[in-house]
Every structure is written in structure tokens, then in C-alpha cells.
Design an enzyme around this catalytic site. Structure first.
Site, mmCIF file in Angstrom:
data_model
loop_
_atom_site.group_PDB
_atom_site.id
_atom_site.type_symbol
_atom_site.label_atom_id
_atom_site.label_comp_id
_atom_site.label_asym_id
_atom_site.label_seq_id
_atom_site.Cartn_x
_atom_site.Cartn_y
_atom_site.Cartn_z
ATOM 1 N N SER A 1 -17.232 6.246 -17.497
ATOM 2 C CA SER A 1 -15.593 6.885 -17.395
ATOM 3 C C SER A 1 -14.959 5.753 -16.558
ATOM 4 O O SER A 1 -13.636 6.076 -16.435
ATOM 5 C CB SER A 1 -15.600 8.218 -16.679
ATOM 6 O OG SER A 1 -15.827 9.197 -17.676
ATOM 7 N N SER B 1 -13.377 8.913 -18.514
ATOM 8 C CA SER B 1 -12.171 9.924 -18.162
ATOM 9 C C SER B 1 -11.080 9.319 -17.237
ATOM 10 O O SER B 1 -10.274 10.041 -16.966
ATOM 11 C CB SER B 1 -12.911 11.046 -17.602
ATOM 12 O OG SER B 1 -13.753 10.723 -16.197
ATOM 13 N N LYS C 1 -7.545 7.900 -9.288
ATOM 14 C CA LYS C 1 -7.970 9.261 -10.329
ATOM 15 C C LYS C 1 -7.741 10.778 -9.296
ATOM 16 O O LYS C 1 -8.036 10.637 -8.213
ATOM 17 C CB LYS C 1 -9.270 9.166 -10.601
ATOM 18 C CG LYS C 1 -9.783 9.823 -11.812
ATOM 19 C CD LYS C 1 -11.137 9.586 -12.306
ATOM 20 C CE LYS C 1 -11.788 10.404 -13.262
ATOM 21 N NZ LYS C 1 -13.101 9.702 -13.684
#
Lengths: 67, 477
Positions: B181, B157, B82
Site C-alpha cells: 500500500s 491503499s 494518510k
């Protein structure tokens, strides 16, 4: 509360000075105030609030103690 | 057969092939980089690749292999993470304009742990702006598309991480979980998502959202892969004030011991509210698998659970706003509208509400541990309460009516962040719209090994990955 009101006014001014729409700021203020109502029903205790790093130490302690 | 023979393997398979000198690290890295570019573009999942450094590291790995001898557990594994995980000298932009062009000055502890285990780091994957959102939308970088059906969200996310692991491009990726997330994109993409206990994995070098809640962890296709990743990630981080100084167990030991004798509690209140029928059906079937494996299921009640979702949101709003206060005061126009709205809200929450929330959190956690977890070993809950929606329908910018659904998206995940306990999501079927369904298991603090053992017991009984996503290395480009 005075300190909260002046802080809120300060942020309203700062955001609107940058061109953030007054209505959007108002919506955020309303949402923040509404969000705070989630804490209204909580029982009051005189214990100190737990700092983020200290909460982890409670988790560690629970793992070390027999359940 | 996959379109590129080296891809589509699990992390365990990839590492075994490398250690056994059956596959060249450079060949695998090259194929992965190509897939990151192609599938990453198709699914809008990749922020940027780091091909030069990645191939240099891969070449070094092959040189070491040719010299003989043992190699570390994740040696040569081609991973991507990420875009909030810093690596010294690399861009780290958090899906934002605010951090556009920002070069990291240090390497995240989690990445350093994977480096020590021998893994490669090949790319940064798209994320919701500053990790603040549950659907995967990002008005700056665009929504990431679900490999199972690209018209649908990946969840967020850690949206790019979910997409690239589910597409078979990388065997594992790091995400972060503050309100769901890791678990939400893992569930939406048919993956195993592991949110460790708060403090189990060091957070230094990760762009923060909420110091009280942020947790780092992996998304993988299998439970054993999640265990391998956690083995490399777990440990004390001296640079993280919220890091736990506790020994790290062997997460593979006992992972095949089965679910017999486990006491699993089902907290109906809040977690099972307004559940879609097809989600409920999949969860019922999953529960039956556990009882068939020798576990016992019983309903449990978590006192004051109704507070947990909203108070988690309060903490995220306040701490997020505090972290962003300088930028909010000077560069509010550079935020995406959704992110700005969420952060601005935190500026207007009275301080006493935040303080009382933190104090309540301690009591709630201790009470839940001493009551519910005296009676059960694990909790079993849904992850998404409804079928995975389309990107269009869940875009609150264009569809403000979806806002309540956004709040509901975290009803099963945020309470676990509030507790700080570890949780794992496991795919268990498909909903009526063809997208994955998953359940969540929650354990006591630092009992990740028990989570992995129970999850593995379920995984052995079904073959979720006999199906393959529409957009994936198994179906070609």
C-alpha cells in the site's frame, strides 16, 4: 475441527442477525476455507510459531550477524 | 513555471529554501493549503485540512527563522499524511463510517518523528477503507484519481498520499504498507515509495490492519527525499511491540556512491508472471541502466516463493478480522461492501492454518536470507504486473470480473511483506496507456541505505520528472 465449526457458526449467526445477506456470509466462509488451503502444503515442524513482535527480533538478529 | 511559485519543489529544495530564508514558511503553508483544497478536491484526495493549526505552526517557524540559528532538517516542510495516522485532537477516520467523528487521543510515533525534524502537518489524505485494498477505490469516500490521468486509479491503499505528492501539492506524504500500500500507489503515480524493514519505523498511533505486516513509510518524488523522510521516521518505538531497537544510520551518507559492484538478482517465478508487454519493456530498459552503471544482474530462484502471496493474504485476513471483530459483531452494516467481504473471510480461516503460516514465515525468511541473499545484494522486480487500469474497469463492485486482477496486483509486493524486508519502488517509464511504470528493489533487513544508494544511481540516469501529470501544480488549476 469442533472449535472452528462452532466459531464459524457463531459468526454466521452474528453476521446474519445484523442483516448481512446469507449468501454473502456463505461466500466469505467459502473464501476463508479456500484461503486456508494455501497453508496445507506447508511442511510440518514441531517448532513454535513466531509471534509478530518476535519476527522483528529475528530480522534484527540477522542484521547484527555477519552475512 | 508552476502556477504557485512556492509549490512543486522537492522536499530537499523546499527545506533548503526555508533554511536559507529564501521563502516564508507561512507563504508556503498557505499555498499548500490552497492546493490541498483545490487539487485535493479535483482528485478526491483530501479527507480534511487542518489550516488553523497548520498556519499557527508555520507562523511559529517564521518567528524562529527570524531569530537566526540552525533549524532541523525538515523545518517548515509542508506535509500531509494518510488518514490513519493519529494526531492528538484531530479526527482520524480511516476512510470509514466506523471511525467517523473519532478524535485521536495520541499522536503517531511517525508523526512525532517528523515534528521533531521540524516538518508541518497540514492535512489528512484519503485512503482505502481501513487501508484494505490495492486500487484506491473507497465506496464511502470515493475513489482517488490519478494526477497523470484522472480516469485511472492511483493504486492503494495510500491513495491520497500518492495523488497529492504526484500533483506537486506536497513534497512528501506518509503511507502504510501491509501488502503493497505504499509501493503500489507510488508506482502508479510515478513516485518513490519506501517500505522500510518491518520494525524500522514505529507504528504506534497508526490505525492497524495486520500487526505481523503493517509498515509505515514515505511517498516522495525523489530518492533523496525518501532518505530525508526515513531519517526522521526511523527509530525505536516503545509503544509498538513490533519495533526494532537498532541504531539508525545516516541515510544520506553514501547515497551518491553509485551502483558499481552491486549484485542484483531477478526472481522470475511469480514476480514476472503474466507481465504486460509495455511493463516488461520498461523493466528491461531499467535493468540495462543498472548494468550500464556497473551492477551485475542474474536470475535467482526463491524456494517456495509460490506460497508467499497467498499466505500474506491469509495473515491480513485473519489479523484484520481479529482487530475488527467487535465492529463486525455489532456494526457490520457500516462497512463498505468490499471491506466487509474481505474482513468476513478472515473470520472463517481455521486457526491451525494461521499458526502454520506464522511458523512457515520464519523458516521462509531465514532460508531466503541464507540462500538468495548470499548470492545477491538486491532483488529487482516489477511492482504492478500490468498497466494502471481505469477507475471504472477496476471497480470490482461494478466489475466482478476484475477480482483476479486485484489478486494479481499484489503478486510483486505481498511476498516482500511476508519476508519483512525493505523495498523501494522507483519510476522508470510509461506504459502504452501513458501511466507510470516502476520497478522494485528489495534488500536484506535494515539495509535501507543500500536500497537508497541503488535507487539513486538509477534516478540519476533518467529524468522521469521532466514529464508532468495532467492535474498538477506545474500545469495550473
Amino acid at each position: 475441527m469442533g472449535s472452528n465449526d462452532s466459531s464459524a457458526k457463531s459468526w454466521r449467526d452474528k453476521l446474519q442477525e445484523q442483516g448481512v445477506d446469507a449468501a454473502r456470509v456463505g461466500d466469505a466462509e467459502t473464501a476463508g476455507t479456500k484461503m486456508a488451503t494455501a497453508a496445507e502444503g506447508l511442511d510440518f515442524t514441531p517448532e513454535a510459531p513466531i509471534a509478530p513482535g518476535k519476527f522483528v527480533q529475528l530480522l534484527v538478529r540477522s542484521a547484527r550477524e555477519p552475512s | 513555471m508552476s502556477s504557485a511559485p512556492e509549490l512543486g519543489l522537492t522536499l530537499e529544495e523546499s527545506c533548503a529554501g526555508i533554511a536559507g530564508r529564501e521563502v516564508s514558511v507561512a507563504a508556503l503553508a498557505r499555498a499548500t493549503l490552497h492546493a490541498l483544497e483545490t487539487f485535493g478536491s479535483e482528485l478526491n484526495a483530501v479527507a480534511r485540512t487542518e489550516a488553523e493549526q497548520g498556519m499557527a505552526a508555520a507562523s511559529d517557524c517564521d518567528d524562529r527563522l527570524s531569530g537566526g540559528g540552525d533549524v532541523p532538517a525538515l523545518f517548515g516542510a509542508p506535509l500531509a499524511h494518510k488518514d490513519i495516522y493519529e494526531r492528538q485532537g484531530w479526527l482520524c477516520e480511516a476512510g470509514s463510517r466506523i471511525m467517523s467523528g473519532r478524535v485521536a487521543e495520541r499522536t503517531a510515533a511517525a508523526c512525532a518523528g517528523l515534528d521533531e525534524a521540524g516538518a508541518l502537518d497540514l492535512a489528512r489524505l484519503n485512503t482505502v477503507e481501513f487501508a484494505l485494498g490495492t486500487t484506491g477505490h473507497n465506496s464511502i469516500t470515493g475513489a482517488v484519481k490519478n494526477p497523470w490521468n484522472p480516469a485511472h486509479i492511483t493504486g492503494g491503499s495510500s491513495s491520497g498520499s500518492g495523488a497529492m505528492v504526484a500533483a506537486g501539492v506536497v513534497p512528501a506524504a506518509l503511507g502504510t504498507d501491509t501488502g503493497g500500500s505504499i509501493r503500489l500507489p507510488a508506482a502508479a503515480c510515478g513516485l518513490v515509495g519506501l517500505k522500510p524493514t518491518l520494525g524500522r519505523v514505529g507504528r504506534s498511533g497508526i490505525v492497524p490492519l495486520s500487526h505481523s505486516l503493517d509498515t509505515a513509510g514515505p511517498l516522495t518524488r525523489t530518492v533523496r527525499d525518501a532518505a530525508l523522510m526515513l531519517q526522521a521516521l526511523a527509530g525505536f518505538d516503545a509503544e509498538d511491540a513490533g519495533s526494532a531497537d537498532l541504531p539508525v544510520p545516516d541515510y544520506m551518507s553514501g547515497i551518491e556512491d553509485g551502483a558499481s559492484g552491486l549484485r542484483i538478482g531477478i526472481p522470475r517465478e511469480v514476480f514476472f508472471d503474466n507481465l504486460d508487454e509495455s511493463v516488461a519493456t520498461s523493466l528491461d530498459a531499467a535493468g540495462s541502466v543498472f548494468t550500464g552503471a556497473g551492477a551485475s544482474l542474474s536470475d535467482v530462484t526463491i524456494e517456495q516463493i509460490a506460497y508467499a502471496n497467498r499466505l500474506t493474504t491469509l495473515i491480513i485476513a485473519v489479523e484484520g478480522a481479529s482487530l475488527h471483530s467487535r465492529w463486525l459483531a455489532e456494526r457490520s452494516g457500516d462497512y463498505g461492501p468490499q471491506t466487509l467481504g474481505r474482513l468476513m473471510t478472515g473470520l472463517f480461516v481455521p486457526a491451525d492454518a494461521y499458526v502454520r503460516t506464522l511458523e512457515f514465515r520464519r523458516r521462509f525468511m531465514q532460508n531466503t536470507l541464507s540462500t538468495v541473499f548470499r548470492e545477491v545484494d538486491l532483488l529487482f522486480t516489477p511492482v504492478w504486473p500490468y498497466e494502471i487500469p481505469t477507475i471504472e474497469a477496476s471497480d470490482v463492485g461494478g466489475n466482478p470480473g476484475f477480482t483476479d486482477m486485484i489478486v494479481a496486483s499484489g503478486q510483486c509486493t505481498r511476498p516482500v511483506n511476508f519476508l519483512g524486508f525493505p523495498a523501494i519502488t522507483v519510476p522508470c517509464g510509461f506504459s502504452s496507456n501513458g501511466l507510470p511504470v516502476a520497478f522494485q528493489l528489495v534488500a536484506r533487513p535494515f539495509e535501507e541505505a543500500l536500497l537508497l544508494r541503488a535507487a539513486r544511481a538509477f534516478e540519476r540516469e533518467i529524468d522521469f520528472w521532466s514529464a508532468k501529470p495532467q492535474v498538477s501544480v506545474w500545469r495550473g488549476n
